[in-house]
Design an enzyme around this catalytic site. Sequence first.
Site, short mmCIF file in Angstrom:
data_model
loop_
_atom_site.label_atom_id
_atom_site.label_comp_id
_atom_site.label_asym_id
_atom_site.label_seq_id
_atom_site.Cartn_x
_atom_site.Cartn_y
_atom_site.Cartn_z
N ASP A 172 0.84 -1.19 0.00
CA ASP A 172 0.00 0.00 0.00
C ASP A 172 0.88 1.25 0.00
OD1 ASP A 172 -3.23 0.48 0.99
OD2 ASP A 172 -1.84 2.17 1.08
N HIS A 213 -10.27 -4.97 -3.55
CA HIS A 213 -8.94 -5.23 -3.00
C HIS A 213 -9.07 -5.69 -1.57
CE1 HIS A 213 -9.98 -0.97 -2.66
NE2 HIS A 213 -9.35 -0.97 -1.50
N GLY A 259 -15.97 2.72 3.49
CA GLY A 259 -14.70 3.43 3.39
C GLY A 259 -13.87 3.07 2.18
N ASN A 284 -12.80 -3.08 2.54
CA ASN A 284 -13.69 -1.92 2.58
C ASN A 284 -14.59 -1.96 1.36
OD1 ASN A 284 -12.43 -0.90 4.92
ND2 ASN A 284 -10.83 0.09 3.71
#
Length: 115
Positions: A30, A101, A94, A88
């Site tokens: 990330d 993912h 969110g 999410n």
Amino acid sequence: MTDCIFCKIAAGEIPSQLVYEDQSVVAFKDLSPKAPVHVLIVPKKHIKNIAQFQDEDKDLAAHIFVDVVPKLVDKLGVADNGFRIVINTGNNGGQTVPHLHVHLLGGRKMTWPPG
Ligand code: 5GP
Ligand code: ZN
């Protein structure tokens, strides 16, 4: 999908720190990690979110959770101490990138409930 950042990363058109790749999935670090280990597991196929899974995606879903997650947590060294998987979904969930993912977070003690 042409205008999707994760499709572009999966196709190698945008650089990322890849930690895993196979015929149907990529996993990369990330950009804004929320834990010492923070990897995104992303299907190469554009699926908006988990609510959009179709019957034809059963093998892919099983592949992610039965093959990829156990392999990755071993490789990343978080299998023994534990980790968190987060998906999410949609606005209230969110989700900011509309390409399915799976967040894999580890390397620190997580708190509950999430914010
Ligand atoms: P979401 O909020 O949709 O569940 O998670 C999207 C994640 O993608 C965020 O944690 C964000 O930091 C990450 N992200 C967004 N754009 C990029 C990018 O271009 N490269 C990488 N490696 N991560 C990204
Ligand atoms: Zn996409």
